[in-house]
Design a protein around this motif. Structure first.
Motif, mmCIF file in Angstrom:
data_model
loop_
_atom_site.group_PDB
_atom_site.id
_atom_site.type_symbol
_atom_site.label_atom_id
_atom_site.label_comp_id
_atom_site.label_asym_id
_atom_site.label_seq_id
_atom_site.Cartn_x
_atom_site.Cartn_y
_atom_site.Cartn_z
ATOM 1 N N UNK A 1 42.326 35.240 37.036
ATOM 2 C CA UNK A 1 43.339 36.097 36.402
ATOM 3 C C UNK A 1 44.729 35.678 36.865
ATOM 4 N N UNK A 2 44.896 35.484 38.163
ATOM 5 C CA UNK A 2 46.206 35.082 38.682
ATOM 6 C C UNK A 2 46.622 33.712 38.154
ATOM 7 N N UNK A 3 45.659 32.845 37.942
ATOM 8 C CA UNK A 3 45.936 31.481 37.498
ATOM 9 C C UNK A 3 46.206 31.416 35.996
ATOM 10 N N UNK A 4 45.394 32.116 35.200
ATOM 11 C CA UNK A 4 45.456 31.967 33.742
ATOM 12 C C UNK A 4 46.130 33.125 33.020
ATOM 13 N N UNK A 5 46.315 34.261 33.691
ATOM 14 C CA UNK A 5 46.953 35.410 33.046
ATOM 15 C C UNK A 5 47.844 36.141 34.046
ATOM 16 N N UNK A 6 48.793 35.430 34.656
ATOM 17 C CA UNK A 6 49.575 36.036 35.730
ATOM 18 C C UNK A 6 50.422 37.230 35.290
ATOM 19 N N UNK A 7 50.695 37.356 34.016
ATOM 20 C CA UNK A 7 51.526 38.461 33.550
ATOM 21 C C UNK A 7 50.723 39.632 33.000
ATOM 22 N N UNK A 8 49.407 39.597 33.159
ATOM 23 C CA UNK A 8 48.611 40.721 32.690
ATOM 24 C C UNK A 8 49.058 41.996 33.401
ATOM 25 N N UNK A 9 48.981 43.106 32.694
ATOM 26 C CA UNK A 9 49.438 44.360 33.294
ATOM 27 C C UNK A 9 48.289 45.305 33.654
ATOM 28 N N UNK A 10 47.045 44.881 33.438
ATOM 29 C CA UNK A 10 45.925 45.754 33.754
ATOM 30 C C UNK A 10 44.695 44.936 34.114
ATOM 31 N N UNK A 11 44.124 45.239 35.268
ATOM 32 C CA UNK A 11 42.896 44.603 35.741
ATOM 33 C C UNK A 11 41.958 45.725 36.165
ATOM 34 N N UNK A 12 40.691 45.599 35.794
ATOM 35 C CA UNK A 12 39.684 46.578 36.206
ATOM 36 C C UNK A 12 38.530 45.847 36.890
ATOM 37 N N UNK A 13 38.107 46.390 38.012
ATOM 38 C CA UNK A 13 36.935 45.874 38.715
ATOM 39 C C UNK A 13 35.973 47.042 38.864
ATOM 40 N N UNK A 14 34.758 46.838 38.378
ATOM 41 C CA UNK A 14 33.773 47.921 38.396
ATOM 42 C C UNK A 14 32.472 47.405 39.009
ATOM 43 N N UNK A 15 31.945 48.155 39.968
ATOM 44 C CA UNK A 15 30.657 47.848 40.586
ATOM 45 C C UNK A 15 29.734 49.030 40.337
ATOM 46 N N UNK A 16 28.523 48.739 39.894
ATOM 47 C CA UNK A 16 27.524 49.782 39.657
ATOM 48 C C UNK A 16 26.259 49.393 40.396
ATOM 49 N N UNK A 17 25.859 50.248 41.329
ATOM 50 C CA UNK A 17 24.662 49.943 42.108
ATOM 51 C C UNK A 17 23.545 50.945 41.832
#
Length: 93
Positions: free
Chosen positions: A17-33
């Motif tokens: 994301x930092x390399x290919x979309x540095x100007x993105x304004x929203x990132x989501x990380x989701x873990x489901x166990x």
């Protein structure tokens, strides 16, 4: 081993994301166990195309997929309706 693999996938996905979309304004990380698998999803909204980004090598995505294969997990990556998604799941040990 599952935790280490998911940490590596999350790190590579956020690096991408930092390399290919540095100007993105929203990132989501989701873990489901819950259930019999552990899943991880890393998603970012498509960034405006103001700056050229380095061409993708594909090695990072390939490495992520190889890590999941070792644990008999699943891996997908690619564009969705409004961003880019990396998703994986691993059976619980």
């Amino acid at each position: 081993m599952i935790e280490t693999t998911l940490v590596h996938v999350a790190r590579e996905a956020t690096t991408n994301i930092m390399k290919h979309a540095p100007e993105t304004d929203l990132v989501r990380i989701h873990v489901d166990s819950s259930g019999e698998t552990v899943s991880l999803t890393v998603w970012n909204r498509s960034a405006p195309a103001h700056h050229p980004t380095p061409p993708p090598s594909g090695f990072g995505l390939r490495r992520m997929e190889e890590r999941l294969d070792l644990l008999e997990g699943s891996f997908t990556s690619g564009p969705d309706a409004d961003g880019w998604r990396v998703a994986c799941s691993v059976p619980r040990a």
